[in-house]
Scaffold this active site. Structure first.
Site, PDB file in Angstrom:
ATOM      1  CG  ASP A  95      -4.511  -0.920   5.167  1.00  0.00           C
ATOM      2  OD1 ASP A  95      -3.547  -0.722   4.403  1.00  0.00           O
ATOM      3  OD2 ASP A  95      -5.084  -2.018   5.254  1.00  0.00           O
TER       4      ASP A  95
ATOM      5  CD  GLU B  83      -0.074  -0.326   3.984  1.00  0.00           C
ATOM      6  OE1 GLU B  83      -0.348  -1.464   3.548  1.00  0.00           O
ATOM      7  OE2 GLU B  83      -0.650   0.708   3.593  1.00  0.00           O
TER       8      GLU B  83
ATOM      9  NE  ARG C 225     -10.402   5.671   0.701  1.00  0.00           N
ATOM     10  CZ  ARG C 225     -10.482   4.783  -0.295  1.00  0.00           C
ATOM     11  NH1 ARG C 225     -11.340   4.950  -1.289  1.00  0.00           N
ATOM     12  NH2 ARG C 225      -9.699   3.729  -0.303  1.00  0.00           N
TER      13      ARG C 225
ATOM     14  CE  LYS D  39     -14.941   4.316  -4.399  1.00  0.00           C
ATOM     15  NZ  LYS D  39     -13.533   4.304  -4.764  1.00  0.00           N
TER      16      LYS D  39
ATOM     17  CE  LYS E  92      -5.683   5.285   0.861  1.00  0.00           C
ATOM     18  NZ  LYS E  92      -5.020   4.134   1.552  1.00  0.00           N
TER      19      LYS E  92
ATOM     20  CG  ASP F 197     -13.468   2.356  -7.635  1.00  0.00           C
ATOM     21  OD1 ASP F 197     -13.700   1.661  -6.626  1.00  0.00           O
ATOM     22  OD2 ASP F 197     -13.157   3.557  -7.560  1.00  0.00           O
TER      23      ASP F 197
HETATM   24  P1  ITT Z   1      -1.337   4.582   0.935  1.00  0.00           P
HETATM   25  O1  ITT Z   1      -1.076   3.304   1.723  1.00  0.00           O
HETATM   26  O2  ITT Z   1      -0.109   5.414   0.692  1.00  0.00           O
HETATM   27  O3  ITT Z   1      -2.463   5.400   1.530  1.00  0.00           O
HETATM   28  P2  ITT Z   1      -2.248   2.712  -1.105  1.00  0.00           P
HETATM   29  O4  ITT Z   1      -2.758   2.867  -2.510  1.00  0.00           O
HETATM   30  O5  ITT Z   1      -1.107   1.745  -0.895  1.00  0.00           O
HETATM   31  O6  ITT Z   1      -1.868   4.168  -0.527  1.00  0.00           O
HETATM   32  P3  ITT Z   1      -4.026   1.053   0.465  1.00  0.00           P
HETATM   33  O7  ITT Z   1      -2.952   0.161   0.917  1.00  0.00           O
HETATM   34  O8  ITT Z   1      -5.053   1.510   1.460  1.00  0.00           O
HETATM   35  O9  ITT Z   1      -3.455   2.394  -0.182  1.00  0.00           O
HETATM   36  O10 ITT Z   1      -4.898   0.490  -0.721  1.00  0.00           O
HETATM   37  C1  ITT Z   1      -4.678  -0.734  -1.286  1.00  0.00           C
HETATM   38  C2  ITT Z   1      -5.236  -0.790  -2.665  1.00  0.00           C
HETATM   39  O11 ITT Z   1      -6.609  -1.214  -2.582  1.00  0.00           O
HETATM   40  C3  ITT Z   1      -5.286   0.489  -3.462  1.00  0.00           C
HETATM   41  O12 ITT Z   1      -4.054   0.796  -4.047  1.00  0.00           O
HETATM   42  C4  ITT Z   1      -6.345   0.140  -4.496  1.00  0.00           C
HETATM   43  O13 ITT Z   1      -5.802  -0.647  -5.523  1.00  0.00           O
HETATM   44  C5  ITT Z   1      -7.307  -0.713  -3.679  1.00  0.00           C
HETATM   45  N1  ITT Z   1      -8.413   0.129  -3.198  1.00  0.00           N
HETATM   46  C6  ITT Z   1      -8.531   0.689  -1.969  1.00  0.00           C
HETATM   47  N2  ITT Z   1      -9.640   1.434  -1.894  1.00  0.00           N
HETATM   48  C7  ITT Z   1     -10.221   1.360  -3.114  1.00  0.00           C
HETATM   49  C8  ITT Z   1     -11.369   1.927  -3.678  1.00  0.00           C
HETATM   50  O14 ITT Z   1     -12.140   2.774  -3.005  1.00  0.00           O
HETATM   51  N3  ITT Z   1     -11.654   1.636  -4.944  1.00  0.00           N
HETATM   52  C9  ITT Z   1     -10.880   0.801  -5.654  1.00  0.00           C
HETATM   53  N4  ITT Z   1      -9.774   0.236  -5.214  1.00  0.00           N
HETATM   54  C10 ITT Z   1      -9.430   0.508  -3.945  1.00  0.00           C
END
Ligand code: ITT
Length: 190
Positions: free
Chosen positions: A72, A43, A176, A170, A19, A150
């Site tokens: 998020d 969270e 995002r 992407k 991210k 992805d």
């Molecule tokens: P932080 O909360 O520390 O930022 P995280 O990985 O827990 O990290 P999220 O809760 O935002 O972040 O993300 C949830 C999950 O959703 C993430 O771990 C991925 O598996 C999936 N995800 C989010 N954005 C994605 C993307 O652009 N492509 C693929 N999977 C994604």
């Protein structure tokens, strides 16, 4: 490449290096250079990325020097009533992409969307910026790029999954990028 007014350098508070890399790449195009605060913030349970992100950013005030932001994101699958949504990271860790594909076996409606909410604290107040990428769930995992879901997400109007696309492609389509673009425009205005 867009050039604009120089904005303060905000910190992105995230434990997810993928991210961070995406955010760094997107925001650089607006002239916004970010720092990485490698913290994981507990969270709240909830459905809406905007509510979760706003709560997380508020709980970091007094712990992180502003300006800073959190994001998020989650994958919301229509045929599964929005699951995994806010449980995206947890579900991926528990059952992986295979588990999601098994849940989707026999599902003809494969529509899904990635949703992102970026919550910024600029030292004065909290602002939330949202983005969505619509698409569908592939029948099998394809591609090596990106992260998370992805390999199983095919954005609307394309045949390739996000994981089969370059990072730049992407970014052009992603939830995002849309949310981050909102934040960049706000920072550049200020
Ligand atoms: P932080 O909360 O520390 O930022 P995280 O990985 O827990 O990290 P999220 O809760 O935002 O972040 O993300 C949830 C999950 O959703 C993430 O771990 C991925 O598996 C999936 N995800 C989010 N954005 C994605 C993307 O652009 N492509 C693929 N999977 C994604």
């Amino acid at each position: 490449m867009r050039k604009g007014k120089k904005a303060a350098s905000p910190a992105f508070v995230t434990s997810n290096p993928h991210k961070f890399a995406e955010a760094e790449r997107v925001l650089k195009q607006f002239g916004v250079i970010i720092r990485h605060a490698r913290l994981s913030c507990p969270e709240i349970r909830g459905e809406e990325p905007a509510v979760i992100a706003a709560d997380s950013v508020r709980r970091l005030i007094c712990k992180v020097e502003p300006p800073f932001f959190v994001e998020d994101a989650g994958l919301f699958v229509g045929a599964l009533n929005g699951f995994p949504g806010p449980y995206s990271a947890w579900a991926l860790g528990k059952v992986g992409l295979g588990g999601l594909l098994r849940l989707m076996e026999g599902a003809r409606d494969r529509r899904a969307s990635f949703r992102s909410a970026v919550a910024l604290f600029d030292g004065k107040g909290v602002r939330v910026f949202e983005g969505e990428a619509r698409g569908r769930i592939a029948f099998r995992a394809r591609g090596e790029n990106g992260f998370g879901y992805d390999p199983v997400f095919v954005p609307e109007g394309f045949r390739e999954t996000f994981a089969e696309m370059s990072g730049a492609r992407k970014d052009a389509l992603s939830h995002r990028r849309k949310a981050l673009e909102g934040m960049a425009r706000f920072l550049l205005k200020g």
